[in-house]
Design a protein around this motif. Structure first.
Motif, PDB file in Angstrom:
ATOM      1  N   LYS A 180     -32.330   3.469  -7.737  1.00  0.00           N
ATOM      2  CA  LYS A 180     -31.802   4.783  -8.014  1.00  0.00           C
ATOM      3  C   LYS A 180     -32.241   6.251  -7.087  1.00  0.00           C
ATOM      4  CE  LYS A 180     -28.595   3.347 -11.213  1.00  0.00           C
ATOM      5  NZ  LYS A 180     -28.733   2.911 -11.537  1.00  0.00           N
ATOM      6  N   THR A 181     -34.070   5.968  -7.363  1.00  0.00           N
ATOM      7  CA  THR A 181     -34.984   6.623  -6.355  1.00  0.00           C
ATOM      8  C   THR A 181     -34.468   6.000  -4.651  1.00  0.00           C
ATOM      9  OG1 THR A 181     -36.299   6.844  -8.139  1.00  0.00           O
ATOM     10  CG2 THR A 181     -36.618   7.210  -5.957  1.00  0.00           C
ATOM     11  N   ASN A 201     -27.744   9.757 -18.153  1.00  0.00           N
ATOM     12  CA  ASN A 201     -25.694   9.331 -17.800  1.00  0.00           C
ATOM     13  C   ASN A 201     -24.920   8.748 -18.691  1.00  0.00           C
ATOM     14  OD1 ASN A 201     -23.653   7.522 -16.250  1.00  0.00           O
ATOM     15  ND2 ASN A 201     -25.117   5.806 -16.353  1.00  0.00           N
ATOM     16  N   HIS A 254     -37.540  17.019 -14.774  1.00  0.00           N
ATOM     17  CA  HIS A 254     -38.372  15.964 -15.845  1.00  0.00           C
ATOM     18  C   HIS A 254     -39.454  16.159 -15.614  1.00  0.00           C
ATOM     19  CE1 HIS A 254     -38.249  11.815 -17.078  1.00  0.00           C
ATOM     20  NE2 HIS A 254     -39.009  11.886 -16.110  1.00  0.00           N
ATOM     21  N   LEU A 311     -34.179  12.595 -10.028  1.00  0.00           N
ATOM     22  CA  LEU A 311     -33.052  13.151  -9.541  1.00  0.00           C
ATOM     23  C   LEU A 311     -32.335  14.635 -10.376  1.00  0.00           C
ATOM     24  CD1 LEU A 311     -30.569  10.518  -8.468  1.00  0.00           C
ATOM     25  CD2 LEU A 311     -31.849  12.500  -6.863  1.00  0.00           C
ATOM     26  N   TYR A 351     -33.439   7.983 -13.758  1.00  0.00           N
ATOM     27  CA  TYR A 351     -32.862   9.315 -12.769  1.00  0.00           C
ATOM     28  C   TYR A 351     -34.060  10.301 -12.589  1.00  0.00           C
ATOM     29  CZ  TYR A 351     -28.371   7.013 -12.976  1.00  0.00           C
ATOM     30  OH  TYR A 351     -27.758   6.125 -12.611  1.00  0.00           O
ATOM     31  N   CYS A 362     -23.464   9.793  -5.336  1.00  0.00           N
ATOM     32  CA  CYS A 362     -24.272   9.194  -4.560  1.00  0.00           C
ATOM     33  C   CYS A 362     -23.325   8.456  -3.061  1.00  0.00           C
ATOM     34  CB  CYS A 362     -25.131   8.355  -5.386  1.00  0.00           C
ATOM     35  SG  CYS A 362     -23.823   7.261  -6.133  1.00  0.00           S
ATOM     36  N   THR A 398     -30.341  -0.584  -5.115  1.00  0.00           N
ATOM     37  CA  THR A 398     -30.191  -0.928  -6.397  1.00  0.00           C
ATOM     38  C   THR A 398     -30.111  -2.891  -6.041  1.00  0.00           C
ATOM     39  OG1 THR A 398     -27.456  -0.646  -5.781  1.00  0.00           O
ATOM     40  CG2 THR A 398     -28.504   1.094  -7.168  1.00  0.00           C
ATOM     41  N   ARG A 454     -34.374  14.808  -3.126  1.00  0.00           N
ATOM     42  CA  ARG A 454     -33.304  15.272  -3.839  1.00  0.00           C
ATOM     43  C   ARG A 454     -32.814  16.356  -3.512  1.00  0.00           C
ATOM     44  NH1 ARG A 454     -37.831  15.625  -6.702  1.00  0.00           N
ATOM     45  NH2 ARG A 454     -38.846  17.457  -5.660  1.00  0.00           N
ATOM     46  N   THR A 475     -29.307  13.116 -12.094  1.00  0.00           N
ATOM     47  CA  THR A 475     -28.261  12.518 -11.828  1.00  0.00           C
ATOM     48  C   THR A 475     -27.522  11.934 -11.184  1.00  0.00           C
ATOM     49  OG1 THR A 475     -26.712  12.490 -13.293  1.00  0.00           O
ATOM     50  CG2 THR A 475     -28.617  11.009 -14.187  1.00  0.00           C
ATOM     51  N   TYR A 476     -26.428  11.510 -10.223  1.00  0.00           N
ATOM     52  CA  TYR A 476     -25.993  11.233  -8.516  1.00  0.00           C
ATOM     53  C   TYR A 476     -23.982  10.485  -9.947  1.00  0.00           C
ATOM     54  CZ  TYR A 476     -27.626   5.940  -7.822  1.00  0.00           C
ATOM     55  OH  TYR A 476     -27.585   4.960  -8.327  1.00  0.00           O
TER      56      TYR A 476
END
Length: 396
Positions: free
Chosen positions: A243-244, A181, A222, A215, A212, A378, A248, A299, A326-327
C-alpha cells in the motif's frame, strides 16, 4: 460418474461454507466484460518508485533471494522494519526476535489468527471489516463478534460502550484496523486509549492491521496501538509494503510483536507459505529507508486524488464520507434514490461505466452496510476525472 464422490458431505470445509468467490473477483470481471473503469479493487494503476523497482532487479541479478530466504525474512528487511518503527513511532523491536516477514498482510492476518485463536474463542472485530478477517477467524475455529462503526457527523465512528459490551469471558483477541478499510476512518487517541485499557483490563491479545499507516490526511494522525501503556507485550502489529510503495503484487508484509507472539505466529506461518518474495524483500528494505519527503509526497498525491474523486461523487449525487485515511472513499447511495448496494454495484458498470464495491460484503449485519458503496482513488487523476464524468449521468 466421473467427479462424483460416495459421500453426501460437502467438499468444502464447513467453516468456509459461507465464503464463495470474493466480491473483488466478481466486480473485476464485470469491469473487464463491460470496459468499465475499475474503482473497486484497491490496487494502483501505476508502479511505485523506479529506484525501488531497480533494487528488486539488482537483487535478482545478484542472486539475492532467488533461493529460499530465511524463514523469518531476510535480515536486511527485518532490520529496516525495526528501524522504521523506531524512527517513526519510538517503538524499539529486536529484528532477530520481534520481526517476522510474511507474504503480504493477508498472510500475516491468517498466520496471527491461526496461531493465537483456538476453536470456540471469540474474536471482536470492527465492522465493516476486510473480508479475509472473517475467513481467517473461521479457519481458526473462532467465533467473530462484530462491533459496528456507524456514521456520525460525516465519518464512521466507534461506539466504545458497544465495544466494551462485546467482550465476554470467551473473548481471546481484538482485531483492530486503523486507518480503516473500507470506511477511511482513523481511530483517535481517545478511541485507541479506550481499546488499550479494555485489552489490559480483560487480558486480551490484540492484532492490529496498520497497512495504511502512511496514508492519513488533513489533521488525522496514525497512532500505533503498541505505543500505548500495556500494549506492546500484547499487540501484534501488521504492516505491508504494497500500500505504501505501490507494488501490491510483490506481497511483502510483516509483523512486529514481543518474542513470544512472534514465535507463535511464525509457527503457523511456516506451514502456509514458509517463505516468499525473496528478491522483493531486499528492495522493500531499501524502500523503508527512503527519506520522509517520499512519504510526504506520496501522502499528498493520494490526498489530491481523494479530493478529485470525492468532489466528483458529491456532484453525481452520492452522500460522501470524506476519508481521513486509506485510499478508499465510502459513499451513501440513498440520495440517489437507491438502497441496495449489491444491486447498485452490479448495475453500475452498464449504467455509468464504473465499478465499485458494495460495503455490505464487509458486514455480518448486512442491513447496516446495505446503502454504502466503496470507491478506490489510488488511480491516475485523469482516470478519476473520467470516472467522475461518467458518474454524473446518475444525477441526471
Amino acid at each position: 460418474m466421473a467427479g462424483m464422490t460416495s459421500s453426501a458431505r460437502p467438499l468444502l470445509n464447513r467453516r468456509l461454507a459461507e465464503f464463495g468467490t470474493t466480491i473483488f473477483a466478481e466486480m473485476s470481471a464485470l469491469a473487464v466484460s463491460t470496459g468499465a473503469i475499475n474503482l473497486g479493487q484497491g490496487f494502483p494503476d501505476t508502479d511505485g518508485p523506479e529506484a525501488i523497482r531497480e533494487a528488486a532487479v539488482r537483487a535478482l541479478r545478484d542472486g539475492r533471494g532467488n533461493q529460499y530466504p530465511p524463514g523469518p525474512g531476510v535480515p536486511e528487511l527485518r532490520t529496516a522494519v525495526a528501524e522504521h518503527q523506531l524512527r517513526r513511532y519510538g517503538l524499539s523491536y529486536d529484528p532477530d526476535t520481534e520481526v517476522l516477514v510474511t507474504a503480504g498482510a493477508t498472510e500475516a492476518i491468517a498466520a496471527a489468527l491461526l496461531a493465537l485463536v483456538e476453536p470456540g474463542d471469540e474474536v471482536v472485530a470492527l465492522e465493516p471489516y476486510y473480508d479475509s478477517y472473517a475467513a481467517c477467524i473461521a479457519m481458526a475455529g473462532g467465533r467473530r463478534v462484530p462491533v459496528t462503526l456507524r456514521p456520525h457527523e460525516g465519518a464512521f465512528r466507534l461506539d466504545l460502550d458497544e465495544l466494551r459490551a462485546a467482550v465476554t469471558d470467551r473473548t481471546r483477541l481484538l482485531l483492530i484496523n486503523t486507518p480503516h478499510n473500507p470506511t477511511g476512518t482513523v481511530l483517535t487517541r481517545e478511541e485507541l486509549t479506550a481499546i488499550a485499557e479494555l485489552a489490559v483490563a480483560r487480558d486480551l491479545l490484540v492484532v492490529t492491521d496498520e497497512v495504511y499507516e502512511h496514508l492519513v490526511f488533513d489533521d488525522a494522525e496514525h497512532i500505533p496501538l503498541a505505543t500505548l501503556p500495556g500494549m506492546r507485550e500484547r499487540t501484534v502489529t501488521i504492516g505491508s509494503a504494497g500500500k505504501t510503495f505501490s507494488f501490491t503484487g510483490w506481497k511483502v508484509g510483516w509483523i512486529t510483536a514481543a518474542p513470544g507472539l512472534v514465535t507463535a505466529v511464525r509457527s503457523a506461518k511456516q506451514f502456509l507459505t514458509y517463505v516468499a518474495s525473496g528478491p522483493f524483500q531486499y528492495a522493500v528494505a531499501e524502500a523503508l529507508a527512503l527519506p520522509e519527503s517520499f512519504f510526504a509526497a506520496f501522502r499528498e498525491d493520494m490526498r489530491a486524488k481523494r479530493d478529485v474523486l470525492a468532489a466528483g461523487l458529491a456532484e453525481a449525487g452520492f452522500g460522501v464520507f470524506q476519508p481521513a485515511g486509506t485510499y478508499f472513499v465510502t459513499t451513501d447511495i440513498r440520495p440517489l434514490g437507491e438502497s441496495d448496494g449489491f444491486a447498485f454495484c452490479r448495475a453500475l458498470p452498464e449504467r455509468a461505466g464504473v465499478v465499485a464495491i458494495p460495503n455490505a460484503v464487509f458486514y455480518d449485519h448486512r442491513v447496516e452496510g446495505a446503502p454504502f458503496v466503496r470507491f478506490a482513488f489510488c488511480k491516475q487523476i485523469p482516470v478519476l476525472q473520467e470516472a467522475a464524468t461518467r458518474l454524473k449521468t446518475l444525477a441526471a
